[in-house]
Scaffold this active site. Structure first.
Site, short mmCIF file in Angstrom:
data_model
loop_
_atom_site.label_atom_id
_atom_site.label_comp_id
_atom_site.label_asym_id
_atom_site.label_seq_id
_atom_site.Cartn_x
_atom_site.Cartn_y
_atom_site.Cartn_z
N HIS A 1 0.83 -1.22 0.00
CA HIS A 1 0.00 0.00 0.00
C HIS A 1 0.87 1.27 0.00
O HIS A 1 0.51 2.29 0.57
CB HIS A 1 -0.95 0.02 1.20
CG HIS A 1 -1.94 -1.10 1.19
ND1 HIS A 1 -3.13 -1.04 0.50
CD2 HIS A 1 -1.91 -2.33 1.77
CE1 HIS A 1 -3.79 -2.18 0.67
NE2 HIS A 1 -3.07 -2.97 1.43
N ASN B 1 -10.29 -3.18 1.86
CA ASN B 1 -9.90 -3.21 0.45
C ASN B 1 -11.14 -3.03 -0.42
O ASN B 1 -12.27 -3.04 0.07
CB ASN B 1 -9.23 -4.54 0.10
CG ASN B 1 -7.88 -4.72 0.76
OD1 ASN B 1 -7.12 -3.76 0.93
ND2 ASN B 1 -7.56 -5.94 1.15
#
Length: 689
Positions: free
Chosen positions: A74, A147
């Site tokens: 990320h 997510n």
């Protein structure tokens, strides 16, 4: 030294013995042979993870500290501020502060991200997108770290370093960047059957969203809601975009990355700056122990979903992003999300992956931000009153001024410091836990193919073809044929037609036998329309971007009519011209251009128009970017409006191929308003069928 070992000289002159060869046993960094590298140690078959699992702690500790200062995963993210507004009191379900009364607003910060790429990678990678929400509640910070896909690759957190290592660039060569289209990734997942469901999602268009604004978010795990009486309700969290779900097609994604690698970042920034604030509704799937016992799969398995048709999503509030950051580094880069950050009324379950994340995230933030005092950074600090005895440490900016830095103490007044409050404080749900300490995977986690089959069956024919194309493209980048064969063998347990199509696309000489399944897949699961993007597309063209290619002599009335229709729909219009200085319309007025044609390909827009004159269209036909503007728009199934652009269409090779998705605004009965209404379908899908 024997041939089985390669010596590495340490700082003190001693030789470190690094084992090598095919029969080497896996050990910890202390040399202890590992008996099970597939499962964390837990109490009972479905119980919580145990802190004494030294192998998992060492493995995740090393993984968390592999990168500095960039996030290991990320790394490429973009954030914005906003608020969550609750619709109605949910105090019967939870004592959590944001849900106690209708209309209550809670400040929030949201960070979207890609998973695999580094900070400098491009936005439109085929990848999972992080959807992390920090709510600054009146009772502390709550981080819902999710997510845009509701399942995950693995069931046990001890495999997380392996999964990420396999997905990232290969360590000997440092590429490919932000791509899973290479041998290491597919080698790992082809040997990890539990990844199959996730593979269906990432090979679908879910992995190439049009915008952060038009994608769903999921909490992934099963959590608990706990009310003031201590009653628990299981919950799965969803974020539903109010402007619908939308993705791009793969060829479009590749070209967007070249034209604007910051496409998603720019889109979110521009929307907020224009006052078109993105919104999502928070949805909850609520169920009890009875449903959990009856459900076909284990609710603690992070590779499984609960179909919305079985447990409907109750929409309880809205998330609005209305302010960009003042400083990217101070806020977006330094924001620290931890799944362990929950508040009274929210609690964990024994989902093993969630248990591992609770350990890992705090350790990650310590390494990345350099100090346990990262909570004092403004973007991470609670906005409610808080008081601890914690002090000192690197970069401490808010040390307590009192004499007492311990508790209990016998001081009085302010000197004594804060005290616990059993009545208001966080109390874990008193779930009964029992069973032997063992490294194992519950038998209830053993079905790896049934929901993958359900996901594929729930897609439209267009979406199924995109999944096939995704598998073929990615596997074609693998050098090893045996890896391709293993994946196709697994796909035979999902859908025979899917496996055959992928095998044919790869040119495999024969179809391999199905992979051995730990548990026979269920073939009778009902389709779930909620899993399809096209069945849940936008209802309007609002929030989208429209590109108009214009030339000198453009019909000013036609352009004004199109502009009015676009604005009435709530969309954004950009003027594109051969020169950024703009053009002169047929009424003599100068029209400034927003973009120059070679810097504004049609992939940057959701629909396009070409407003020209016959003579000017012939001039556009000589410009390669102009030809690409219409040919790409056509190839990507976009709606195209035009006036006097026949010469450009002919030069782009579209003679005789124009369909109902290409509208001549000069034709009898055609109107800009009707054309924009048609654009609500986002694409002219029959062209892509």
């Amino acid at each position: 030294m024997t041939e089985d070992y390669a010596g590495r000289r340490g700082h003190g002159g001693e030789t470190h013995q690094q084992a090598s060869g095919d029969d080497v046993r896996l050990t910890t960094q202390q040399g202890v042979v590992v008996g099970d590298d597939q499962n964390t140690l837990r109490a009972g078959e479905r119980g919580p993870a145990l802190l004494e699992d030294f192998h998992f702690r060492e493995k995740i500790f090393h993984f968390d500290h592999e990168r500095i200062p960039e996030r290991v995963v990320h790394a490429r993210g973009f954030g914005a501020h906003g608020y969550f507004e609750n619709y109605a009191a949910l105090d019967d379900l939870t004592r959590a502060d944001p849900f106690q009364e209708a209309g209550r607003r809670t400040e929030a910060f949201v960070r979207f991200s890609t998973v695999a790429g580094n900070k400098g990678s491009f936005d439109l990678a085929r990848d999972v997108r992080g959807f992390a929400v920090k709510m600054y509640t009146r009772e502390g910070n709550w981080d819902l770290v999710g997510n845009n896909i509701p399942v995950f690759f693995i069931q046990d957190p001890i495999k997380f370093p392996d999964m990420v290592h396999a997905a990232k660039q290969e360590p000997d060569r440092g590429f490919p960047q932000a791509q899973t289209a290479h041998d290491n990734f597919w080698d790992f997942v082809s040997l990890t059957p539990e990844s199959t469901h996730m593979l269906m999602w990432i090979m679908s268009d879910r992995a190439i969203p049009r915008s952060f604004r038009f994608m769903e978010g999921f909490g992934v795990h099963t959590f608990r809601l706990v009310n003031s009486e201590g009653r628990s309700t299981f919950v799965k969290f969803h974020w539903k975009p109010k402007q619908g779900i939308q993705s791009v097609v793969w060829n479009e994604a590749v070209k967007i990355n070249g034209a604007d690698p910051d496409f998603h970042r720019r889109d979110l920034w521009d929307a907020i700056q224009a006052g078109d604030f993105p919104e999502w509704e928070l949805g909850m799937q609520l169920f009890d122990e009875d449903f959990a016992d009856r459900f076909e799969f284990d609710i603690l398995d992070p590779t499984k979903i609960i179909p919305e048709e079985q447990v409907p999503v109750r929409r309880v509030g809205r998330l609005v992003l209305d302010r960009v950051v003042d400083n990217f580094f101070a806020e977006t880069e330094q924001v620290a999300f931890c799944t362990q950050n929950i508040i009274p009324g929210i609690d964990f379950t024994d989902d093993p992956l969630l248990q591992g994340r609770n350990f890992s995230y705090l350790d990650t933030q310590l390494k990345r931000l350099g100090s346990p005092n990262f909570t004092q950074l403004p973007v991470n600090a609670p906005k409610c009153p808080f008081a601890t005895f914690q002090q000192d440490g690197h970069m401490a900016t808010a040390n307590p001024a009192n004499r007492a830095n311990y508790e209990p103490n016998s001081w009085s007044g302010e000197t004594k410091g804060p005290r616990e409050d059993p009545a208001r404080g966080f109390v874990s749900y008193p779930e009964t836990v029992s069973g032997p300490k063992r490294r194992l995977r519950p038998e209830s986690f053993a079905d790896h193919y049934s929901q993958a089959r359900q996901f594929y069956a729930s897609q439209t024919a267009v979406e199924q073809q995109h999944i096939i194309d995704g598998f073929v493209f990615e596997l074609s980048k693998c050098d090893r044929v045996d890896i391709r064969v293993r994946v196709v063998a697994a796909l035979r347990n999902v859908d025979g037609g899917l496996a055959e199509a992928v095998a044919d696309g790869l040119g495999l000489p024969e179809l391999p036998d199905p992979a051995v399944a730990a548990r026979e897949p269920v073939t009778g699961l009902a389709e779930s329309p909620a899993l399809s993007i096209l069945r849940n597309g936008p209802e309007t063209f609002a929030g989208r971007k429209f590109g108009v290619l214009v030339t000198d002599g453009v019909d000013a009335n036609a352009l004004a009519g199109l502009r009015d229709a676009i604005r009435a729909e709530g969309a954004m219009l950009e003027i594109v011209a051969a020169k950024v200085g703009g053009v002169v319309a047929d009424d003599g007025e100068h029209i400034a251009a927003d973009q120059k044609i070679d810097g504004a390909p049609s992939v940057l827009y959701d629909a396009v128009a070409v407003l020209a004159t016959d003579k000017a269209a012939a001039g556009l036909a000589d410009l390669a970017p102009a030809r690409d503007f219409v040919s790409d728009a056509y190839a990507h199934g976009k709606f195209i409006a035009h006036r006097e652009a026949v010469a450009l269409f002919a030069a782009a090779g579209l003679d005789g191929r124009l369909d109902a998705g290409v509208v001549d605004l000069a034709a009898s009965g055609a109107s800009a308003a009707d054309f924009v209404a048609a654009c609500r379908d986002v694409r002219f899908w029959s062209r892509l069928a």
